[in-house]
Scaffold this active site. Structure first.
Site, short mmCIF file in Angstrom:
data_model
loop_
_atom_site.label_atom_id
_atom_site.label_comp_id
_atom_site.label_asym_id
_atom_site.label_seq_id
_atom_site.Cartn_x
_atom_site.Cartn_y
_atom_site.Cartn_z
N GLY A 1 -4.95 -7.72 1.55
CA GLY A 1 -4.84 -7.22 0.19
C GLY A 1 -4.68 -8.29 -0.86
N ASP B 1 -4.04 -6.51 9.51
CA ASP B 1 -4.60 -5.50 8.60
C ASP B 1 -5.52 -4.61 9.43
OD1 ASP B 1 -5.66 -4.11 6.25
OD2 ASP B 1 -4.91 -5.82 5.10
N TYR C 1 1.86 7.42 -5.82
CA TYR C 1 2.22 6.05 -5.45
C TYR C 1 3.64 5.72 -5.93
CZ TYR C 1 2.15 0.91 -6.01
OH TYR C 1 2.45 -0.42 -6.00
N1 SER Z 1 -0.49 -2.90 -9.87
C1 SER Z 1 0.02 -1.68 -9.34
C2 SER Z 1 -0.85 -0.54 -9.69
O1 SER Z 1 -1.49 -0.59 -10.69
C3 SER Z 1 1.40 -1.41 -9.84
O2 SER Z 1 2.26 -1.46 -8.78
O3 SER Z 1 -0.89 0.41 -9.00
#
Ligand code: SER
Length: 316
Positions: free
Chosen positions: A13, A36, A141
């Site tokens: 990532g 990964d 998320y």
């Molecule tokens: N950079 C991340 C996102 O945009 C924030 O944790 O999901």
């Protein structure tokens, strides 16, 4: 010789790939195992294929290499996560429990678990958002990270597992590309500028978000993991600040180098996500507990991004 043996989960990532290099430099390539879902062709070093939803394969790898630290970076990010909320929850939480369970049962010494500014929502102040501001995330998320932080604290309190965490702002680096976040525009924009292309921005021009340059993000991670255990007072996740800016401000910074850089604004659903996130972050707890201090401001970041991307693309 270091006794530290590190497993990185999510090493392909945006952060994982750069952190893998930094950890190899710090602890020696022999002591770092990247993993990964697949191995990239150009990856050099020790690598295992790990689907972190499978606890057996994590356990097997930890046993095989006598792992003492796990960096669990695999997750589905904010924008991608919204495409399939239940699957995002399932993956983000299952992988977290698998890592925490293997770590506690195998006597792993330390675990790094990244959280995010996405944990904040409508009921947190958007300026200088404090360490203890209310968490009512609006993305799946963000919900998974808010829950994950609390589980990190639970594993510490209940089992003594030394899980450490920071709430990363948007991470900006030249080494790798982000994968499906709301802050991704701030990486893409530099690629377009260097290639002489017009940039279409998916946020409003005045949408200020907290960001951090990759070098600072990596250094924060290493410093947090290095700090003495007693110094770590926050067992959920530390607020972490780099520098905050809007698309208009990053464009102005880029135009100091490329005066003709063209940008249009075409906000999409990611603007709605960004609108609920903080603008600036109060990271005084991190500064106090483990001496955190960012180095890069917007113009310093712009200068480095452009210089490095010009080399990568081999353009003048
Ligand atoms: N950079 C991340 C996102 O945009 C924030 O944790 O999901």
């Amino acid at each position: 010789m270091s006794d530290t043996r590190i497993l990185i989960i999510g090493a392909n990532g945006q952060l994982g790939s750069v952190l893998t290099v930094a950890l190899k430099e710090k602890f020696g390539a022999d002591n770092v195992i990247a993993s990964d879902l697949f191995k990239k062709d150009d990856f050099e070093g020790q690598f295992e294929i790990i689907d972190a939803t499978d606890i057996e394969v994590i356990q097997k790898t930890v046993d095989q290499y006598n792992i003492t630290q796990i960096y669990h970076l695999a997750a589905i990010l904010s924008a991608n996560g919204e495409k399939n909320p239940l699957r995002t929850w399932e993956i983000n939480m299952k992988t977290l429990f698998n890592v925490f369970e293997v770590a506690r049962l195998s006597g792993v010494e330390k675990v790094f678990y990244p959280s995010s500014i996405a944990v904040f929502g409508d009921n947190a102040p958007q300026d200088e958002t404090s360490q203890t501001a209310y968490l009512d995330p609006a993305t799946v998320y963000g919900i998974s990270k808010a829950a994950g932080e609390n589980w990190a604290q639970y594993y510490y309190m209940r089992y003594g597992l030394d899980v450490r965490s920071v709430r990363y702002p948007g991470v900006i680096g030249y080494q790798s590309l982000p994968g499906g976040g709301t802050t991704d525009y701030a990486v893409d924009i530099y690629h377009k500028a260097v290639l002489g292309e017009e940039f279409s921005c998916f946020l409003n021009e005045d949408e200020v978000l907290p960001m951090i340059f990759m070098e600072d993000a990596i250094r924060a991670t290493l410093e947090l993991m290095d700090a003495p255990k007693e110094a770590i007072k926050v067992r959920t996740s530390y607020n972490l600040a780099g520098t905050s800016f809007s698309p208009a401000e990053i464009v102005a910074s880029i135009r100091k180098i490329y005066p003709d850089f063209k940008v249009k604004y075409e906000p999409d659903f990611r603007q709605d996500i960004a609108a609920k996130w903080p603008r600036t972050i109060d990271d005084s707890a991190a500064r106090q507990d483990w001496n955190w201090k960012p180095e890069y401001d917007l113009d310093a970041m712009t200068a480095t991004m452009i210089e490095k991307l010009k080399e990568q693309y081999n353009v003048q």
